[in-house]
Scaffold this motif. Sequence first.
Motif, PDB file in Angstrom:
ATOM      1  N   TYR A   1     -17.373  13.934  -4.278  1.00 36.84           N
ATOM      2  CA  TYR A   1     -17.722  12.752  -3.502  1.00 36.84           C
ATOM      3  C   TYR A   1     -18.049  11.560  -4.397  1.00 36.84           C
ATOM      4  O   TYR A   1     -17.737  10.425  -4.069  1.00 36.84           O
TER       5      TYR A   1
ATOM      6  N   ASP B   1     -11.105  23.264   1.252  1.00 38.89           N
ATOM      7  CA  ASP B   1     -10.472  22.678   2.434  1.00 38.89           C
ATOM      8  C   ASP B   1      -9.013  22.334   2.174  1.00 38.89           C
ATOM      9  O   ASP B   1      -8.156  22.474   3.058  1.00 38.89           O
TER      10      ASP B   1
ATOM     11  N   ILE C   1     -20.199   8.820  12.448  1.00 37.03           N
ATOM     12  CA  ILE C   1     -19.896  10.140  13.012  1.00 37.03           C
ATOM     13  C   ILE C   1     -20.106  10.117  14.518  1.00 37.03           C
ATOM     14  O   ILE C   1     -19.251  10.556  15.299  1.00 37.03           O
TER      15      ILE C   1
ATOM     16  N   THR D   1     -25.328  11.967   0.698  1.00 33.55           N
ATOM     17  CA  THR D   1     -24.150  11.175   1.051  1.00 33.55           C
ATOM     18  C   THR D   1     -24.372   9.745   0.586  1.00 33.55           C
ATOM     19  O   THR D   1     -25.455   9.184   0.780  1.00 33.55           O
TER      20      THR D   1
ATOM     21  N   ALA E   1     -14.706  10.291   4.200  1.00 35.20           N
ATOM     22  CA  ALA E   1     -14.932  11.056   5.425  1.00 35.20           C
ATOM     23  C   ALA E   1     -15.541  12.414   5.108  1.00 35.20           C
ATOM     24  O   ALA E   1     -16.422  12.899   5.832  1.00 35.20           O
ATOM     25  N   ALA E   2     -15.088  13.042   4.012  1.00 32.71           N
ATOM     26  CA  ALA E   2     -15.639  14.344   3.623  1.00 32.71           C
ATOM     27  C   ALA E   2     -17.078  14.212   3.153  1.00 32.71           C
ATOM     28  O   ALA E   2     -17.888  15.131   3.341  1.00 32.71           O
TER      29      ALA E   2
ATOM     30  N   TYR F   1     -19.066  13.762   6.384  1.00 38.08           N
ATOM     31  CA  TYR F   1     -19.126  14.988   7.194  1.00 38.08           C
ATOM     32  C   TYR F   1     -18.742  16.155   6.309  1.00 38.08           C
ATOM     33  O   TYR F   1     -17.565  16.416   6.060  1.00 38.08           O
TER      34      TYR F   1
ATOM     35  N   THR G   1     -14.253  17.870  13.183  1.00 34.30           N
ATOM     36  CA  THR G   1     -15.023  16.623  13.278  1.00 34.30           C
ATOM     37  C   THR G   1     -14.701  15.702  12.117  1.00 34.30           C
ATOM     38  O   THR G   1     -14.629  14.473  12.285  1.00 34.30           O
ATOM     39  N   ARG G   2     -14.480  16.260  10.951  1.00 39.77           N
ATOM     40  CA  ARG G   2     -14.151  15.428   9.794  1.00 39.77           C
ATOM     41  C   ARG G   2     -12.832  14.693  10.012  1.00 39.77           C
ATOM     42  O   ARG G   2     -12.703  13.498   9.683  1.00 39.77           O
ATOM     43  N   GLU G   3     -11.851  15.393  10.598  1.00 39.67           N
ATOM     44  CA  GLU G   3     -10.555  14.765  10.852  1.00 39.67           C
ATOM     45  C   GLU G   3     -10.669  13.716  11.961  1.00 39.67           C
ATOM     46  O   GLU G   3     -10.025  12.658  11.898  1.00 39.67           O
TER      47      GLU G   3
END
Length: 677
Positions: A61, A104, A427, A469, A481-482, A485, A603-605
Amino acid sequence: MHQRSRRLTALLSAVLLAGCASQPQPHATAQAPKLPEGLRADVAVLETTDIHSNLLSYDYYKQKADPTLGFERTVTLIRKARTQFTNSLLFDAGDTIQGSVLADYQAQVQKIGCGQELAVYQSMDAIGYDGGTIGNHEFNYGLPFLSQVTGTPMNVDGGTTQPCAGPRYPLVLANVDSMRDGKPIFKPWTIIERKIAAFTPDGSQLSVPLRIAIIGFTPPPIMQWDKQNLQGKVTVTGVVEAAQKYMPEIQAQHPDLVIAILHGGMNNSPYTPDMENGGWYLAGVPGIDVLLMGHEHVDFPGPRFAHMQDVDDQRGYVRGVPAVMGGFFGKDLGVIRLALVRQQDHWVIDKTKTFSQVWPICPPMMVGGKPTISASNCAPADPQIGQVVGNVQQQAINYVNTPIGQSKLRMSSYFADEGDMSALAPINAAQIDYTRKELPATHPELANTPVLASAAAFRTGFGGPDDYTDVMPGALTLRSAADLYFYPNTLSAVKLDGQGVKAWLEQSAERFNQIDPHASGEQQLINVKYVGYNFDQIQGGIAYVIDVSKPVGQRIVKLTYQGKPLSPTQTFIVVTNNYRANGGGHFPGLDGSNVVLAAPDGTREILADWLKAHPTLDAKDLPHASWHFARLKTHGAVVFTSASGKQSIAEDDGLHDIHQLRDNGDGTAVYSIDLSQ
């Protein structure tokens, strides 16, 4: 002396070679040569757990090296242990294949084929394991994927019927059965045989066989947490019941040791078959000699378990059984120094010389009288792991850097517990938007029902000062996004009334300690026993105040919807994730029975698609913060811990009542919050 040793070794070798010529029989050990009384051997039982596919020391991240984690550094400790101990065994306690961008990528983006071995298993095979079990997060990608990547044909819907490439060590799991035939989806237990060096009372060294039975367990609540992947396909048994079922079979094979590998920690509240952390009770099952644990992301032995009955948190015993739990993310190696002595034709654990330890990859250094983690004191990375996974690692990094838009906002979780919802608002906005579009197709009668959304900050410092985050203004990528979430959950929506919404918020508010306004000393705001990912914050026209001076269950005050007091009987749709909707966290009214939308999409997508639809993200695109603390004047300071040097972020997000008090010297700092403002 040496001649006698050689003669005995030759005799043992001849008998073993003769035994290898035929299939092992249930009582084959009865034919083995009698070993000398008083024979001694030290065996190091090594454990990794909760690696979560953090193979390399890298923060996906923040896109930088992170020497405080990574399996490649744990490998250095494994090699050290193998040098230090003549005899060693290495096991993994689960949560292995999920939990990083790399994981992932291989599961959801560039899906590997049947003939390919998963990167994490390639890495583990490179160092060599003796066995392992299955954690709850192994089920996140579904049974077909699990069946494939573990090389385990499963008689379940979508299960692989042909053996694919899996790890070269046995995986055991005793408490999950197929609904088709009632049989375990993995081998419940197996026996491995190893040669070990042992010493006679006169000092002669012998090479002797050791037969070790391993049996594995996963947390029973997987049926709630991964309901969409498991319902109607498998059943789950309590860990004690599963152990009691298979122990007679195991003992009929007369192993020298029985090692239970539990993806779970310890809880000594009254036992139930769906207990998440059943290690304390599992240790009490007769016949289990050694207990390996995981799941809780804490160390055992360690102070977390200091006051638990029949637990030695210094030497690592649970109800008299040697035990260890070795951290998470490759930060630690669990080590049990098992001292064996031969008595009456059996190996017996000498508990006066047996003890457990957790070896950290970054041993703390004392700085200013306080233990501090320093990158300079971390174990070096073993180069072999980078060689094994370097190519797929780079592919994963390239993928998550795919652009999806721009942001004018900084979205962070440094102060998510104190009211900064910048990382949660996108989110919740994405969840509300998706549900409003999708719900009418399946439930047209709910088309006009108010939709709320719930999200929790997954990264609030549990893993250290970088475990937050932090999405900076500027270009947004899939990595953003990752970061926002963290888990591969899918979206679910539940139908609740206003009373149920309030009960949800009341449990979330258990994140805070009760504050005494008259206390003169410092008071900690955060209840560290209540994990951050269970502090749900709800948005969507709702507003509420949290009064931390009140006891648990009475903290939500001034609860409104669209400016009016929220009616206990008003109907709402609340969007959350599959984990929460199906009972994860044991929130009142959430058990899967009131789910009205179970989306196939992650949810991430969903979040990434929503960000693409808002190519220049601004405050006007996001719902307002929905809650704040009740005003409370205190005599002493109310304090909490976050990453050091972040006060300006709190101020930029409107939290002017937060001030950094002191730097801890380890990347964290103590902050005060003035609740009277």
